[in-house]
Design an enzyme around this catalytic site. Structure first.
Site, mmCIF file in Angstrom:
data_model
loop_
_atom_site.group_PDB
_atom_site.id
_atom_site.type_symbol
_atom_site.label_atom_id
_atom_site.label_comp_id
_atom_site.label_asym_id
_atom_site.label_seq_id
_atom_site.Cartn_x
_atom_site.Cartn_y
_atom_site.Cartn_z
ATOM 1 N N HIS A 174 54.257 -16.154 40.592
ATOM 2 C CA HIS A 174 53.977 -17.551 40.274
ATOM 3 C C HIS A 174 55.273 -18.212 39.796
ATOM 4 C CE1 HIS A 174 50.973 -20.667 39.480
ATOM 5 N NE2 HIS A 174 51.704 -21.011 38.419
ATOM 6 N N ASP A 199 50.591 -12.950 41.371
ATOM 7 C CA ASP A 199 50.110 -14.201 40.803
ATOM 8 C C ASP A 199 48.592 -14.131 40.683
ATOM 9 O OD1 ASP A 199 49.486 -16.804 40.128
ATOM 10 O OD2 ASP A 199 50.515 -17.725 41.827
ATOM 11 N N SER A 252 50.816 -25.197 41.477
ATOM 12 C CA SER A 252 49.943 -24.675 40.437
ATOM 13 C C SER A 252 48.899 -25.723 40.041
ATOM 14 C CB SER A 252 50.789 -24.216 39.248
ATOM 15 O OG SER A 252 50.042 -23.447 38.357
#
Length: 344
Positions: A310, A280, A185
């Site tokens: 995610h 996501d 991320s």
């Protein structure tokens, strides 16, 4: 309309319903919902850091099923302090065979959390799984977070951490000749920016980079944002909240360190693995990054995991696709390091 307004999608249109998670992923999301967290976009940063996390949900599932919420996977850890750009940084060393005198390849890892929340504990599953499956030492590094430390504090810390790792690899059981970089991320953004900084500053280059659902764009109105505007555990309102916390100046959003897929020069970077999740908001920019890396002549392999969300990567003990993703990353790291190839 200001740049910030455009990034935050003030002229947004109604969004589509996100895809459905698979059974294992759904159980994690249901468990997380049962922990009673509040939407972080309604909280201060300090309050948001205290909310239940997907890792807490995984731990509850493990506790309820195997009565062990912290399996080690045979990987030992120790916490250390390393040099950051403006002071000491917390870090954690993952070692699959700490008693061996043989130096193993080293992976410098950066956790996610939108540059605002999360820490080494929240993002434990990913580096632990990679250490186990790739047979490498992993150095997981914390960094200064917003809003207390605005952009580019985290990026400066990431480059400082890379320099420390190159200079001190042997002290933690790593081979200084074989070092890669990795992140999830926001940490994926830091990882690719370490590779870019190494190229531009003449530093030792990573042998490989693993970018897991990396935050590398500023278009909050692309396909995956529309599909997953209300998804869990990451959605559009949360990312809008992160943006407000991170940047002191709206012009920072065009910085190539932020809008990697729009403005960064990707030539001359190391071989790359890009992992994305179907459910996501960051999927589209991650897939675009893989395409741009390949177009820039970078040896790139990528995969989108359908039915996953995610944060799934660190959930290998309860989400089968997460274990597959970890083994995929491990396979590509071993390929880059020239060590034994794992079957996948």
């Amino acid at each position: 309309m200001s740049i910030l307004d455009k990034i935050l999608g003030k002229d947004e249109t109604p969004r589509d319903t996100p895809a459905k998670p698979d059974m294992a992923m759904g159980k994690v999301l249901d468990t997380l919902a049962g922990l009673g967290g509040k939407p972080i976009e309604t909280l201060t940063a300090q309050e948001a850091r205290l909310q239940p996390t997907p890792t807490d949900a995984v731990k509850k599932i493990l506790h309820d099923t195997v009565k062990d919420e912290n399996p080690t996977m045979g990987v030992q850890t120790r916490d250390i302090v390393i040099d950051g750009a403006a002071g000491p940084l917390k870090a954690r060393v993952y070692s699959p065979d700490p008693d061996s005198d043989d130096l193993k390849p080293l992976v410098v890892y950066f956790h996610g959390g939108g540059f605002v929340i999360a820490d080494l504990d929240v993002y434990d599953g990913g580096p632990r799984g990679v250490s186990r499956f790739a047979d490498v030492v992993v150095l997981s590094v914390h960094y200064r977070q917003a809003p207390e430390n605005k952009f580019p504090a985290a990026h400066e810390d990431a480059v400082a951490a890379w320099k420390w790792a190159v200079a001190n690899a042997q002290s933690i059981g790593g081979d200084p000749r074989r070092i890669a970089v990795m992140g999830e991320s926001a940490g994926g953004n830091l990882a690719i920016n370490v590779s870019i900084a190494a190229r531009d500053q003449g530093l030792q280059a990573p042998m490989h980079q693993v970018l897991v659902y990396p935050l590398v764009g500023t278009d909050l109105d692309n396909e995956s944002y529309r599909e997953n505007a209300t998804a869990k555990p990451l959605n559009k309102p949360m990312i809008e909240w992160f943006v407000k916390q991170i940047f002191a100046d709206p012009s920072d959003l065009i910085d190539p360190r932020v809008n990697v897929v729009g403005n960064a020069d990707l030539r001359g970077l190391p071989s790359s693995t890009v992992i994305t999740a179907e459910i996501d908001p960051l999927r589209t920019e991650g897939e675009k990054l893989a395409e741009l890396l390949e177009a820039a002549g970078i040896d790139t392999r990528s995969k989108t995991f359908n039915g996953s969300t995610h944060e799934f990567f660190g959930m290998g003990l309860v989400v089968p696709d997460a274990a597959v993703a970890q083994q995929f990353a491990a396979h590509e790291l071993k390929r880059a390091f020239g060590t034994a190839i794992l079957p996948i």
